[in-house]
Design a protein around this motif. Sequence first.
Motif, PDB file in Angstrom:
ATOM      1  N   MET A 197       5.321 -17.514  14.080  1.00  0.00           N
ATOM      2  CA  MET A 197       5.540 -16.218  13.460  1.00  0.00           C
ATOM      3  C   MET A 197       4.196 -15.531  13.267  1.00  0.00           C
ATOM      4  O   MET A 197       3.284 -16.094  12.679  1.00  0.00           O
ATOM      5  N   LYS A 198       4.061 -14.304  13.768  1.00  0.00           N
ATOM      6  CA  LYS A 198       2.786 -13.598  13.708  1.00  0.00           C
ATOM      7  C   LYS A 198       2.514 -13.090  12.305  1.00  0.00           C
ATOM      8  O   LYS A 198       3.370 -12.489  11.662  1.00  0.00           O
ATOM      9  N   LEU A 199       1.291 -13.314  11.832  1.00  0.00           N
ATOM     10  CA  LEU A 199       0.874 -12.860  10.519  1.00  0.00           C
ATOM     11  C   LEU A 199       0.075 -11.574  10.671  1.00  0.00           C
ATOM     12  O   LEU A 199      -0.865 -11.496  11.463  1.00  0.00           O
ATOM     13  N   HIS A 200       0.441 -10.533   9.911  1.00  0.00           N
ATOM     14  CA  HIS A 200      -0.169  -9.217  10.052  1.00  0.00           C
ATOM     15  C   HIS A 200      -1.044  -8.893   8.845  1.00  0.00           C
ATOM     16  O   HIS A 200      -0.647  -9.110   7.696  1.00  0.00           O
ATOM     17  N   LEU A 201      -2.216  -8.324   9.115  1.00  0.00           N
ATOM     18  CA  LEU A 201      -3.092  -7.816   8.063  1.00  0.00           C
ATOM     19  C   LEU A 201      -2.758  -6.349   7.851  1.00  0.00           C
ATOM     20  O   LEU A 201      -2.822  -5.546   8.786  1.00  0.00           O
ATOM     21  N   LEU A 202      -2.369  -5.978   6.636  1.00  0.00           N
ATOM     22  CA  LEU A 202      -2.041  -4.591   6.324  1.00  0.00           C
ATOM     23  C   LEU A 202      -3.166  -3.945   5.520  1.00  0.00           C
ATOM     24  O   LEU A 202      -3.826  -4.594   4.716  1.00  0.00           O
ATOM     25  N   ASN A 203      -3.355  -2.655   5.737  1.00  0.00           N
ATOM     26  CA  ASN A 203      -4.372  -1.896   5.022  1.00  0.00           C
ATOM     27  C   ASN A 203      -3.748  -1.250   3.790  1.00  0.00           C
ATOM     28  O   ASN A 203      -2.915  -0.356   3.898  1.00  0.00           O
ATOM     29  N   LYS A 204      -4.147  -1.697   2.613  1.00  0.00           N
ATOM     30  CA  LYS A 204      -3.635  -1.142   1.362  1.00  0.00           C
ATOM     31  C   LYS A 204      -4.739  -0.480   0.546  1.00  0.00           C
ATOM     32  O   LYS A 204      -4.613  -0.270  -0.650  1.00  0.00           O
ATOM     33  N   THR A 205      -5.844  -0.093   1.216  1.00  0.00           N
ATOM     34  CA  THR A 205      -7.030   0.369   0.499  1.00  0.00           C
ATOM     35  C   THR A 205      -7.074   1.884   0.301  1.00  0.00           C
ATOM     36  O   THR A 205      -7.997   2.395  -0.314  1.00  0.00           O
ATOM     37  N   LYS A 206      -6.117   2.623   0.799  1.00  0.00           N
ATOM     38  CA  LYS A 206      -6.149   4.088   0.704  1.00  0.00           C
ATOM     39  C   LYS A 206      -5.627   4.547  -0.649  1.00  0.00           C
ATOM     40  O   LYS A 206      -4.494   5.004  -0.793  1.00  0.00           O
ATOM     41  N   PHE A 207      -6.484   4.439  -1.666  1.00  0.00           N
ATOM     42  CA  PHE A 207      -6.124   4.862  -3.003  1.00  0.00           C
ATOM     43  C   PHE A 207      -6.572   6.310  -3.203  1.00  0.00           C
ATOM     44  O   PHE A 207      -7.628   6.716  -2.741  1.00  0.00           O
ATOM     45  N   ASP A 208      -5.797   7.093  -3.930  1.00  0.00           N
ATOM     46  CA  ASP A 208      -6.067   8.515  -4.113  1.00  0.00           C
ATOM     47  C   ASP A 208      -6.736   8.752  -5.470  1.00  0.00           C
ATOM     48  O   ASP A 208      -6.074   8.834  -6.497  1.00  0.00           O
ATOM     49  N   ASN A 209      -8.075   8.884  -5.464  1.00  0.00           N
ATOM     50  CA  ASN A 209      -8.847   9.164  -6.679  1.00  0.00           C
ATOM     51  C   ASN A 209      -8.598   8.152  -7.796  1.00  0.00           C
ATOM     52  O   ASN A 209      -8.625   8.504  -8.980  1.00  0.00           O
ATOM     53  N   THR A 210      -8.354   6.930  -7.447  1.00  0.00           N
ATOM     54  CA  THR A 210      -8.152   5.883  -8.439  1.00  0.00           C
ATOM     55  C   THR A 210      -8.534   4.547  -7.826  1.00  0.00           C
ATOM     56  O   THR A 210      -8.647   4.422  -6.609  1.00  0.00           O
ATOM     57  N   SER A 211      -8.740   3.547  -8.684  1.00  0.00           N
ATOM     58  CA  SER A 211      -9.186   2.245  -8.193  1.00  0.00           C
ATOM     59  C   SER A 211      -8.024   1.328  -7.842  1.00  0.00           C
ATOM     60  O   SER A 211      -8.238   0.202  -7.429  1.00  0.00           O
ATOM     61  N   PHE A 212      -6.788   1.788  -8.032  1.00  0.00           N
ATOM     62  CA  PHE A 212      -5.619   1.013  -7.636  1.00  0.00           C
ATOM     63  C   PHE A 212      -4.479   1.990  -7.346  1.00  0.00           C
ATOM     64  O   PHE A 212      -4.542   3.165  -7.695  1.00  0.00           O
ATOM     65  N   SER A 213      -3.449   1.506  -6.671  1.00  0.00           N
ATOM     66  CA  SER A 213      -2.340   2.386  -6.292  1.00  0.00           C
ATOM     67  C   SER A 213      -1.035   1.913  -6.920  1.00  0.00           C
ATOM     68  O   SER A 213      -0.824   0.719  -7.119  1.00  0.00           O
ATOM     69  N   VAL A 214      -0.176   2.887  -7.238  1.00  0.00           N
ATOM     70  CA  VAL A 214       1.162   2.610  -7.764  1.00  0.00           C
ATOM     71  C   VAL A 214       2.157   3.352  -6.886  1.00  0.00           C
ATOM     72  O   VAL A 214       2.097   4.575  -6.773  1.00  0.00           O
ATOM     73  N   ASN A 215       3.056   2.610  -6.250  1.00  0.00           N
ATOM     74  CA  ASN A 215       4.007   3.231  -5.332  1.00  0.00           C
ATOM     75  C   ASN A 215       5.434   2.802  -5.641  1.00  0.00           C
ATOM     76  O   ASN A 215       5.674   1.654  -6.034  1.00  0.00           O
ATOM     77  N   ILE A 216       6.365   3.737  -5.467  1.00  0.00           N
ATOM     78  CA  ILE A 216       7.792   3.427  -5.525  1.00  0.00           C
ATOM     79  C   ILE A 216       8.273   3.322  -4.080  1.00  0.00           C
ATOM     80  O   ILE A 216       8.271   4.313  -3.344  1.00  0.00           O
ATOM     81  N   ASN A 217       8.629   2.129  -3.649  1.00  0.00           N
ATOM     82  CA  ASN A 217       9.156   1.915  -2.293  1.00  0.00           C
ATOM     83  C   ASN A 217      10.680   1.982  -2.344  1.00  0.00           C
ATOM     84  O   ASN A 217      11.313   1.167  -3.013  1.00  0.00           O
ATOM     85  N   ASP A 218      11.244   2.931  -1.653  1.00  0.00           N
ATOM     86  CA  ASP A 218      12.693   3.152  -1.691  1.00  0.00           C
ATOM     87  C   ASP A 218      13.182   3.346  -0.259  1.00  0.00           C
ATOM     88  O   ASP A 218      13.027   4.421   0.321  1.00  0.00           O
ATOM     89  N   TYR A 219      13.729   2.282   0.335  1.00  0.00           N
ATOM     90  CA  TYR A 219      14.137   2.299   1.735  1.00  0.00           C
ATOM     91  C   TYR A 219      15.521   1.654   1.886  1.00  0.00           C
ATOM     92  O   TYR A 219      16.081   1.131   0.925  1.00  0.00           O
TER      93      TYR A 219
END
Length: 292
Positions: free
Chosen positions: A1-23
């Motif tokens: 099973m392939k392991l993927h590295l995801l980029n989660k570093t695109k924070f908007d004017n803050t040092s951490f991100s808060v997202n609501i994932n609704d799919y």
Amino acid sequence: MKLHLLNKTKFDNTSFSVNINDYRYFLKLWHYHPELELVVILKSTGTRFIGDNIEKFEEGDVVLIGKNLPHKWLNDDVYFLEDSKLNAKAVAIHFREEFLGTIFEKAPEMMTILNLLKKSSQGIQFIGLEKKLIDKIINLNINDVFERTIKFIEILYALSNHKQIKLLSSEGFRSPEVSIGNKSLDKMYDYIFDNFKNDISSKDIATILFMNHASFSRFFKRIHKKTFTRYLNEIRIGYACKLILESKYNISSICYDCGYNNLSNFNRHFKDIKGMSPTDFIKAHLKKDKAK
């Protein structure tokens, strides 16, 4: 099973991100990222894969995933039906361990949070959290940037003092990157992780710590609530799971590479610790990977 590295570093004017994932369903991807991830499941059910841990998840679950710890949230089959009206919804907070610089390491008041971040290397499920704290996590994004940061520290502090937690992935699945600050224990863990593939025993550890064997056995059991032999087998099987999921070798090769002398012994310990055979473990992780 392939392991993927995801980029989660695109924070908007803050040092951490808060997202609501609704799919319709969560991302069916075995992945990792250098950011820690705090997740609250708001809707949906399925199977959660964190390191070598496989468990069902449901609404209300709260989990902290450590940096670079592979994970995947796989919804139940009904979510993938064409006419499904279901949806999967979660709050996900991504942050670097050093998102506030070295404050967690330098400030004595922050030591409980630092210990929480260290434990997250195995993944942590928080059980029986108060609704007030869960609501605070869910509503974190409605605050301005400064207030959000203060409230997030308060959340981490509350989580670090919560007593009902469950460590998810085994010790052997991750690397002990951070010193725990006790020279004897650091020396012990360094020796175990450097030599677990070899034929080592509790007597060997006792010798390097200048302890007699009986005293070391009592010392180790008091710290880990298990025998050294059990701990060593958990390290070996955790490492075996890591190799299996990375598709590095076949099962026979992995058996010898993680410290066992024969396949039957390896299979017996694997089933005892993971509750399933190595083959069933592979099937559980590969389920639906080739589908849809």
